[in-house]
Enzyme design. Structure first.
Site, PDB file in Angstrom:
ATOM      1  N   LYS A 191       0.846  -1.207   0.000  1.00 29.78           N
ATOM      2  CA  LYS A 191       0.000   0.000   0.000  1.00 29.78           C
ATOM      3  C   LYS A 191       0.878   1.253   0.000  1.00 29.78           C
ATOM      4  CE  LYS A 191      -3.775  -2.558   1.953  1.00 29.78           C
ATOM      5  NZ  LYS A 191      -4.454  -3.112   3.122  1.00 29.78           N
ATOM      6  N   GLN A 223      -5.166  -2.027   9.303  1.00 29.27           N
ATOM      7  CA  GLN A 223      -4.937  -3.331   8.670  1.00 29.27           C
ATOM      8  C   GLN A 223      -5.521  -4.447   9.537  1.00 29.27           C
ATOM      9  OE1 GLN A 223      -3.437  -3.828   5.533  1.00 29.27           O
ATOM     10  NE2 GLN A 223      -4.185  -5.898   5.858  1.00 29.27           N
ATOM     11  N   ASP A 235     -11.593   1.943   3.366  1.00 28.89           N
ATOM     12  CA  ASP A 235     -11.872   0.513   3.171  1.00 28.89           C
ATOM     13  C   ASP A 235     -13.369   0.273   2.967  1.00 28.89           C
ATOM     14  OD1 ASP A 235      -9.720  -1.218   3.039  1.00 28.89           O
ATOM     15  OD2 ASP A 235      -9.406  -1.263   5.200  1.00 28.89           O
TER      16      ASP A 235
END
Ligand code: NDP
Length: 280
Positions: A50, A94, A117
């Site tokens: 990322k 995460q 997300d």
């Protein structure tokens, strides 16, 4: 029939280049905070990828690597700080988190406007209604791959294997929004093989190597493989028996090089979208 391979690396490079050009053209200052708790090696790889994608696109990345013993209060306090930070447009925590931390509570603490997300209940609800700003990255990446191959979903029989909140359920919703006739399968589904054989578009998000075999696939189907697994030899593979299914499908995504790179590209897209929403 030998399937055409949908090249996720190429499509993801194109999406990232579009994001880079958009940022450059408009002189945008965009920032993404990535929070990682503990030292899960797979999570570490994802976070590094990322960061690399941010560099390619011209997005500033802020990494917060916290020790595994971080308390919930400490993590929530960091999320509060990032919510208030004007340089941070997107926040990504995460997953999975260490067991002592409540993932749902942490996700719900992220400002929905920074939830790149699209896991926050407010964003999930918007996806259900069809009026959304962010799409969850993996299903959005699958849709981008389907579009890149020029496939029209409307009226097609779509079967999604898997009903997780991050892949299966939103994937079904996105196909439905494009007028697919959608069936969602899971571990209690009866006659899975027969259901899958009806699919014009088959999406596998199970998490088991070799799960989808050629006898489950209709001739000419489009097969999207979301799974990330290791086979007996330790090699990265998807849920689909690639070689035998490629003989029957019209289009297929490989693993690696299919859905995986798309997930990160869509995250970049969401981060720019977050900047726009916050600037309104
Ligand atoms: P989950 O484990 O949350 O969900 C798996 C789903 O598969 C569940 O709904 C489960 O059913 C279903 N399932 C399990 N066994 C069977 C079976 N025998 N028959 C039918 N359905 C079954 O996984 P995720 O959705 O999080 O991830 C799925 C895969 O995708 C994983 O390999 C993961 O690594 C990968 N992934 C890849 C990403 C990418 O960027 N490419 C991003 C995210 C995930 P039930 O609900 O009944 O238990």
């Amino acid at each position: 029939m030998a399937a055409q391979i949908i090249d996720g690396k190429a499509v993801s490079a194109k999406v990232k280049e579009e994001v880079r050009q958009e940022i450059e053209r408009e002189g945008l200052e965009v920032g993404l905070a990535v929070v990682i708790v503990g030292d899960d090696p797979a999570s570490r790889v994802y976070v590094n990828n990322k960061k690399k994608a941010c560099e390619v696109c011209g997005i500033k990345s802020f990494e917060y690597a916290l020790p595994a013993e971080t308390t919930e209060e400490e993590l929530l306090a960091l999320v509060d700080t990032l919510n208030a930070d004007k340089n941070v447009n997107g926040i990504l925590v995460q997953l999975p988190l260490p067991k002592h931390l409540n993932e749902e509570k942490v996700i719900e603490r992220i400002s929905p406007m920074k939830d790149v997300d699209a896991f926050h209940a407010a964003n999930v609800g918007k996806i259900m209604i069809g009026n959304y700003a962010f799409l969850p990255c993996t299903p959005a990446g699958c849709m981008e791959l389907i579009h890149s191959a020029g496939i029209d979903v409307s009226g097609k029989e779509c079967v999604v294997i898997g009903r997780s909140n991050i892949v299966g359920k939103p994937m079904a919703m996105l196909l439905l929004h494009e007028n697919g006739t959608v069936t969602v399968c899971h571990s209690r589904t009866k006659d899975l093989k027969e259901v899958c054989r009806r699919a014009d578009i088959l999406v596998a998000a199970v998490g088991r190597a070799g799960f989808v075999t050629a006898d489950m696939v209709k001739d000419g189907a489009v097969v999207i493989d979301v799974g990330i697994n290791r086979n007996a030899e330790g090699k990265l593979c998807g849920d689909v028996c690639f070689d035998e299914v490629a003989e029957k499908a019209s289009y297929i995504t490989p693993v690696p090089g299919g859905v995986g790179p798309m997930t990160i590209a869509m995250l970049m897209k969401n981060t720019v979208m977050a900047k726009r929403i916050q600037s309104e």
